[in-house]
Design an enzyme around this catalytic site. Structure first.
Site, PDB file in Angstrom:
ATOM      1  CB  CYS A  81      -0.860   0.013   1.256  1.00  0.00           C
ATOM      2  SG  CYS A  81      -2.070  -1.283   1.271  1.00  0.00           S
ATOM      3  CD  GLU A 328      -7.836 -15.613 -20.465  1.00  0.00           C
ATOM      4  OE1 GLU A 328      -8.152 -14.417 -20.351  1.00  0.00           O
ATOM      5  OE2 GLU A 328      -6.750 -16.067 -20.060  1.00  0.00           O
ATOM      6  CG  ASP A 376      -9.667  -6.121 -18.882  1.00  0.00           C
ATOM      7  OD1 ASP A 376      -8.722  -5.435 -18.448  1.00  0.00           O
ATOM      8  OD2 ASP A 376     -10.496  -6.679 -18.138  1.00  0.00           O
ATOM      9  CB  CYS A 403      -4.468  -2.900 -14.759  1.00  0.00           C
ATOM     10  SG  CYS A 403      -3.489  -4.107 -15.645  1.00  0.00           S
TER      11      CYS A 403
HETATM   12  N1  SAH Z   1     -11.557  -9.248 -18.802  1.00  0.00           N
HETATM   13  C1  SAH Z   1     -11.301 -10.152 -17.725  1.00  0.00           C
HETATM   14  C2  SAH Z   1      -9.832 -10.517 -17.565  1.00  0.00           C
HETATM   15  C3  SAH Z   1      -8.849  -9.388 -17.565  1.00  0.00           C
HETATM   16  S1  SAH Z   1      -7.227  -9.778 -16.980  1.00  0.00           S
HETATM   17  C4  SAH Z   1     -11.885  -9.640 -16.430  1.00  0.00           C
HETATM   18  O1  SAH Z   1     -12.308  -8.493 -16.344  1.00  0.00           O
HETATM   19  O2  SAH Z   1     -11.926 -10.399 -15.455  1.00  0.00           O
HETATM   20  C5  SAH Z   1      -6.341 -10.137 -18.411  1.00  0.00           C
HETATM   21  C6  SAH Z   1      -6.576 -11.529 -18.945  1.00  0.00           C
HETATM   22  O3  SAH Z   1      -5.792 -11.653 -20.133  1.00  0.00           O
HETATM   23  C7  SAH Z   1      -6.162 -12.678 -18.047  1.00  0.00           C
HETATM   24  O4  SAH Z   1      -7.239 -13.575 -17.935  1.00  0.00           O
HETATM   25  C8  SAH Z   1      -4.985 -13.331 -18.803  1.00  0.00           C
HETATM   26  O5  SAH Z   1      -4.948 -14.727 -18.636  1.00  0.00           O
HETATM   27  C9  SAH Z   1      -5.307 -12.972 -20.224  1.00  0.00           C
HETATM   28  N2  SAH Z   1      -4.194 -12.923 -21.207  1.00  0.00           N
HETATM   29  C10 SAH Z   1      -2.897 -12.591 -20.986  1.00  0.00           C
HETATM   30  N3  SAH Z   1      -2.232 -12.542 -22.154  1.00  0.00           N
HETATM   31  C11 SAH Z   1      -3.126 -12.831 -23.141  1.00  0.00           C
HETATM   32  C12 SAH Z   1      -3.036 -12.927 -24.566  1.00  0.00           C
HETATM   33  N4  SAH Z   1      -1.897 -12.689 -25.203  1.00  0.00           N
HETATM   34  N5  SAH Z   1      -4.162 -13.223 -25.254  1.00  0.00           N
HETATM   35  C13 SAH Z   1      -5.342 -13.453 -24.610  1.00  0.00           C
HETATM   36  N6  SAH Z   1      -5.474 -13.404 -23.266  1.00  0.00           N
HETATM   37  C14 SAH Z   1      -4.390 -13.076 -22.534  1.00  0.00           C
END
Ligand code: SAH
Length: 446
Positions: A81, A328, A376, A403
């Site tokens: 934190c 994913e 995302d 993020c």
């Molecule tokens: N949209 C979802 C997950 C976001 S986190 C939610 O809101 O919960 C980012 C996600 O991307 C994770 O699940 C991770 O496993 C996936 N990821 C990481 N690299 C990736 C890639 N090259 N192609 C597809 N998915 C990927």
């Protein structure tokens, strides 16, 4: 010349991405953990690199108005934190500025960036704790090290799982399970990871072990379940590698189910041990609603939900779309997503396993195009191949959830130089007390 081990009186003129104060000593950039912009402080130079250095905060001689006493007693040692010494309003303001500045530096202009949406109670929000163990101790890694420091209570963690994790560790110690030693590679228990569905109270506990052996596990589990009957899933995950990565690839279910269920909005979600699930469920709903509003779906659109995890965004928006494709890379998460669609009786979604940058170009080649794309990605942002395919398919809208402002700003530059216009940016505080910032951006095809 700035010298190591020498003390300096400085003005803190800015703040860095990790919440550190920044000062300039005769133009030389120095990072000072725990100092706040606007403060005067005494520091000792502890590291002097070619272009920048690090100072240790000795004394704040003129504190900022927003300075507060951190609630956590290990604030100074834990890497978590990093903003707990600032009032929550000041944290929010800092995060909004971080997003604005980073995007402006990358694009050369500032699009509309709204003030960040904060939380009502910015504590005890996390639904997942990952505690390393070492030498009879459970806690957190000290800042920039792998020394485990114990903490009585973590103030951003869900209280129930914080308590269960510590009890589970006590049981392993009572039943003579050894702790893993990073140097020797010997010992059994590496981490305890615990998750709660805050809207269902279901708890999953995962013991990460260095190999298959897990001494006295039956006694440990029976005592654990006895005290905490809402633990519905106990998993052993095996990780024998000499690595910083917490999880190995193999999971064994020791008790109950191999998943927990949580509810978000009107939907239920199944979550497996290796699947990503947002850690702040209260703000996740806020985030998804902003993203859904930005997409402005009418029911006629083909939608891509890229980096779809367990399918949460796909399922949130499906009722307003013609068809949704989720992509994913983690296969167990894709399996969860498929079952989640079924459990919520959503029939117009399809989930594909693989890297977005590989799967999406293939879909496009075969003639499947998106009208609206949600991305995302993890902290490293989107792969350029993926961005180019989105540009080529001329998706009308891109809703970018990020993020990490730095990679977001980089990717926004690519998209805005190739036919997209930023309509609005909405930061959402998913990680109060820490320096992490989440943002949603609406881009439209010019
Ligand atoms: N949209 C979802 C997950 C976001 S986190 C939610 O809101 O919960 C980012 C996600 O991307 C994770 O699940 C991770 O496993 C996936 N990821 C990481 N690299 C990736 C890639 N090259 N192609 C597809 N998915 C990927």
């Amino acid at each position: 010349m700035v010298e190591k081990n020498k003390d300096y009186e400085v003005d803190i003129v800015d703040m860095g991405f990790e919440g550190e104060g920044i000062t300039k000593i005769d133009g030389y950039t120095t990072f000072v953990k725990g100092a706040i912009k606007g403060e005067k402080a005494k520091i000792k130079m502890v590291k002097v690199n070619k272009d920048y250095g690090f100072g240790k905060l000795l004394e704040v001689t003129a504190p900022a108005d927003c300075r507060e006493e951190p609630v956590c007693e290990i604030f100074n040692r834990c890497g978590g934190c990093s903003l707990q010494h600032m009032s929550y309003d000041a944290q929010l303001d800092l995060k909004t500025q971080m997003v604005k500045n980073t995007i402006r530096k990358s694009l050369g202009y500032e699009p509309i960036v709204n003030n960040i949406i904060g939380m009502g109670i910015p504590y005890n929000y996390r639904n997942k704790a990952q505690y390393p163990v070492s030498n009879g101790k459970i806690g957190f890694y000290a800042d920039r090290s792998h020394d485990v420091i114990e903490n009585k209570e973590c103030y951003i963690q869900n209280k129930v799982i914080d308590e269960i994790a510590k009890y589970a560790f006590e049981l392993t110690q009572k039943h003579h399970v050894s702790c893993y030693n990073e140097q020797s590679g010997k010992g059994t228990l590496r981490h305890i990871v615990i998750r709660i569905g805050v809207n269902t109270d279901q708890v999953m506990i995962t013991f990460i072990t260095n190999g298959e052996e897990f001494k006295n596990k039956d006694s440990i589990i029976s005592e654990l379940i006895n005290k905490y009957p809402n633990v519905v899933s106990v998993i052993q995950n095996i990780n024998s590698e000499n690595t910083n990565v917490i999880f190995g690839s193999k999971c064994v279910t020791l008790y109950g189910k191999d998943y927990i269920i949580d509810r978000l909005g009107d939907y239920k979600f199944k979550i497996s041990p290796l699947s990503f699930y947002q850690v702040n469920p209260v703000q996740t709903e806020v985030l998804y609603n902003v993203a859904k509003d930005y997409a402005g779906l009418t029911g006629e659109e083909v939608v891509f939900d890229l980096y779809s995890g367990i399918g949460t965004i796909s399922i949130f928006v499906a009722e307003n779309a013609k068809k949704v494709y989720g992509v994913e890379v983690v296969e167990p998460a894709v399996e969860d997503a498929k079952e989640n669609a079924e459990m919520n009786e959503i029939r117009n979604v399809e989930f594909l396993a693989g890297e977005a940058e590989t799967v999406v170009p293939k879909m496009y080649e075969k003639g499947t195009k998106a009208d609206v794309v949600f991305v995302d990605p993890p902290r490293k942002g989107c792969d350029e191949k993926l961005l180019n395919t989105i540009i080529d398919m001329k998706a009308k809208k891109v809703v970018y959830i990020s993020c990490n402002p730095a990679t977001l700003a980089r990717d926004l530059k690519t998209l805005t130089e190739n036919g997209y216009e930023i309509k609005e940016v909405q930061p959402v505080d998913m990680f109060p007390q820490t320096s992490h910032v989440e943002s949603v951006v609406l881009l439209e095809k010019r």
